[in-house]
Design a protein around this motif. Structure first.
Motif, mmCIF file in Angstrom:
data_model
loop_
_atom_site.group_PDB
_atom_site.id
_atom_site.type_symbol
_atom_site.label_atom_id
_atom_site.label_comp_id
_atom_site.label_asym_id
_atom_site.label_seq_id
_atom_site.Cartn_x
_atom_site.Cartn_y
_atom_site.Cartn_z
ATOM 1 N N TRP A 93 0.877 -1.165 0.000
ATOM 2 C CA TRP A 93 0.000 0.000 0.000
ATOM 3 C C TRP A 93 0.912 1.210 0.000
ATOM 4 C CZ3 TRP A 93 -4.789 0.793 -1.176
ATOM 5 C CH2 TRP A 93 -5.416 1.969 -0.813
ATOM 6 N N LEU A 94 0.757 2.053 -0.987
ATOM 7 C CA LEU A 94 1.616 3.202 -1.174
ATOM 8 C C LEU A 94 0.798 4.468 -0.939
ATOM 9 C CD1 LEU A 94 4.227 3.458 -3.885
ATOM 10 C CD2 LEU A 94 2.699 5.365 -3.565
ATOM 11 N N THR A 95 1.308 5.350 -0.090
ATOM 12 C CA THR A 95 0.674 6.641 0.159
ATOM 13 C C THR A 95 1.684 7.720 -0.218
ATOM 14 O OG1 THR A 95 -0.631 5.768 1.987
ATOM 15 C CG2 THR A 95 -0.361 8.149 1.898
ATOM 16 N N ALA A 96 1.290 8.607 -1.115
ATOM 17 C CA ALA A 96 2.159 9.702 -1.539
ATOM 18 C C ALA A 96 1.461 11.026 -1.233
ATOM 19 C CB ALA A 96 2.457 9.606 -3.034
ATOM 20 N N ILE A 97 2.195 11.937 -0.613
ATOM 21 C CA ILE A 97 1.697 13.290 -0.340
ATOM 22 C C ILE A 97 2.470 14.217 -1.269
ATOM 23 C CG2 ILE A 97 1.333 15.062 1.412
ATOM 24 C CD1 ILE A 97 0.002 12.395 2.155
ATOM 25 N N VAL A 98 1.757 14.893 -2.168
ATOM 26 C CA VAL A 98 2.414 15.736 -3.180
ATOM 27 C C VAL A 98 1.736 17.101 -3.273
ATOM 28 C CG1 VAL A 98 3.141 13.718 -4.511
ATOM 29 C CG2 VAL A 98 1.027 14.883 -5.115
ATOM 30 N N ARG A 99 2.384 17.994 -3.977
ATOM 31 C CA ARG A 99 1.807 19.325 -4.220
ATOM 32 C C ARG A 99 0.571 19.181 -5.116
ATOM 33 N NH1 ARG A 99 5.735 23.400 -3.227
ATOM 34 N NH2 ARG A 99 7.810 22.538 -2.908
ATOM 35 N N PRO A 100 -0.476 19.965 -4.843
ATOM 36 C CA PRO A 100 -1.711 19.840 -5.638
ATOM 37 C C PRO A 100 -1.513 20.056 -7.136
ATOM 38 C CG PRO A 100 -2.134 21.100 -3.650
ATOM 39 C CD PRO A 100 -0.650 20.881 -3.715
ATOM 40 N N PHE A 151 5.094 6.956 1.516
ATOM 41 C CA PHE A 151 5.135 5.939 2.554
ATOM 42 C C PHE A 151 4.703 4.615 1.935
ATOM 43 C CE2 PHE A 151 4.021 10.004 4.472
ATOM 44 C CZ PHE A 151 5.028 10.145 5.415
ATOM 45 N N VAL A 152 5.403 3.548 2.275
ATOM 46 C CA VAL A 152 5.108 2.224 1.726
ATOM 47 C C VAL A 152 4.844 1.274 2.882
ATOM 48 C CG1 VAL A 152 5.992 0.327 0.320
ATOM 49 C CG2 VAL A 152 6.611 2.677 -0.252
ATOM 50 N N TYR A 153 3.707 0.583 2.799
ATOM 51 C CA TYR A 153 3.308 -0.373 3.831
ATOM 52 C C TYR A 153 3.113 -1.746 3.186
ATOM 53 C CZ TYR A 153 1.579 4.079 5.749
ATOM 54 O OH TYR A 153 1.443 5.376 6.149
ATOM 55 N N LYS A 154 3.396 -2.771 3.925
ATOM 56 C CA LYS A 154 3.101 -4.138 3.481
ATOM 57 C C LYS A 154 1.592 -4.327 3.568
ATOM 58 C CE LYS A 154 4.363 -8.389 2.484
ATOM 59 N NZ LYS A 154 4.635 -8.722 1.127
ATOM 60 N N LEU A 155 0.995 -4.824 2.498
ATOM 61 C CA LEU A 155 -0.457 -5.021 2.417
ATOM 62 C C LEU A 155 -0.762 -6.505 2.596
ATOM 63 C CD1 LEU A 155 -3.208 -3.694 1.843
ATOM 64 C CD2 LEU A 155 -2.764 -4.017 -0.584
ATOM 65 N N GLU A 156 -1.506 -6.817 3.622
ATOM 66 C CA GLU A 156 -1.819 -8.211 3.942
ATOM 67 C C GLU A 156 -2.759 -8.849 2.928
ATOM 68 O OE1 GLU A 156 -0.636 -10.163 6.439
ATOM 69 O OE2 GLU A 156 0.730 -8.539 6.993
ATOM 70 N N GLN A 157 -3.830 -8.134 2.582
ATOM 71 C CA GLN A 157 -4.816 -8.718 1.680
ATOM 72 C C GLN A 157 -5.615 -7.611 1.010
ATOM 73 O OE1 GLN A 157 -7.941 -11.030 3.544
ATOM 74 N NE2 GLN A 157 -8.201 -12.277 1.706
ATOM 75 N N SER A 191 1.800 -4.256 -6.760
ATOM 76 C CA SER A 191 2.470 -5.541 -6.570
ATOM 77 C C SER A 191 3.934 -5.295 -6.222
ATOM 78 C CB SER A 191 2.373 -6.382 -7.845
ATOM 79 O OG SER A 191 3.119 -5.772 -8.881
ATOM 80 N N GLU A 192 4.561 -6.308 -5.680
ATOM 81 C CA GLU A 192 5.966 -6.180 -5.299
ATOM 82 C C GLU A 192 6.843 -5.886 -6.511
ATOM 83 O OE1 GLU A 192 9.382 -8.543 -2.723
ATOM 84 O OE2 GLU A 192 7.385 -9.396 -2.916
ATOM 85 N N LYS A 193 6.524 -6.518 -7.651
ATOM 86 C CA LYS A 193 7.353 -6.312 -8.849
ATOM 87 C C LYS A 193 7.202 -4.901 -9.424
ATOM 88 C CE LYS A 193 4.293 -8.113 -12.470
ATOM 89 N NZ LYS A 193 4.194 -6.896 -13.241
ATOM 90 N N ASP A 194 6.072 -4.225 -9.169
ATOM 91 C CA ASP A 194 5.841 -2.880 -9.699
ATOM 92 C C ASP A 194 6.207 -1.768 -8.720
ATOM 93 O OD1 ASP A 194 4.844 -3.961 -12.047
ATOM 94 O OD2 ASP A 194 2.766 -3.927 -11.344
ATOM 95 N N LEU A 195 6.483 -2.119 -7.473
ATOM 96 C CA LEU A 195 6.670 -1.113 -6.429
ATOM 97 C C LEU A 195 7.759 -0.101 -6.761
ATOM 98 C CD1 LEU A 195 5.955 -0.031 -3.617
ATOM 99 C CD2 LEU A 195 7.655 -1.624 -2.699
ATOM 100 N N GLU A 196 8.949 -0.563 -7.077
ATOM 101 C CA GLU A 196 10.072 0.346 -7.324
ATOM 102 C C GLU A 196 9.781 1.280 -8.510
ATOM 103 O OE1 GLU A 196 14.808 0.145 -8.414
ATOM 104 O OE2 GLU A 196 13.894 -1.547 -7.352
ATOM 105 N N ARG A 197 9.200 0.737 -9.564
ATOM 106 C CA ARG A 197 8.883 1.542 -10.752
ATOM 107 C C ARG A 197 7.844 2.615 -10.426
ATOM 108 N NH1 ARG A 197 4.815 0.698 -14.240
ATOM 109 N NH2 ARG A 197 4.503 -1.427 -13.473
#
Length: 112
Positions: free
Chosen positions: A3-10, A92-98, A66-72
């Motif tokens: 689970w990826l959370t990004a805080i960016v400029r509007p 912020f990157v969190y491990k997603l259980e389900q 997905s794990e394979k797409d995370l870095e990209r």
């Protein structure tokens, strides 16, 4: 999955959206938020009066990857939202259980 959370400029939301869309990201949630970090309050002049905003407007982007797409995906967000000035945001990157798609009952990668 993550689970990826990004805080960016509007004003960078459109750039991030276009970049993620071209990268094949299937969906995201966007929320208008306010907060502060190292970039503190901003003073603006409106009709001759000075106003100080204690919280800076930002946009929060949330998505499952997905794990394979995370870095990209992280690199895409950084490259499309970066201005080089304080206040560019955080990721912020969190491990997603389900993950579960309510409509079809699909789980995990099939659900995202």
């Amino acid at each position: 999955m993550y689970w990826l959370t990004a805080i960016v400029r509007p004003f960078k939301l459109s750039d991030v959206y276009e970049r993620l869309l071209s990268d094949g990201v299937g969906g995201m949630t966007v929320t208008e938020v306010k907060g502060f970090g190292n970039q503190r309050a901003d003073t603006e002049i409106y009709r001759g009066n000075a106003y100080t905003s204690r919280f800076v407007p930002k946009v929060k982007i949330e998505l499952a990857v997905s794990e394979k797409d995370l870095e990209r995906v992280v690199e895409s967000i950084v490259e499309s939202s970066q201005t080089g000035s304080p206040g560019d945001g955080k990721i912020f990157v969190y491990k997603l259980e389900q993950a579960l798609r309510i409509r079809t009952g699909e789980v995990d990668l099939e659900a995202i």
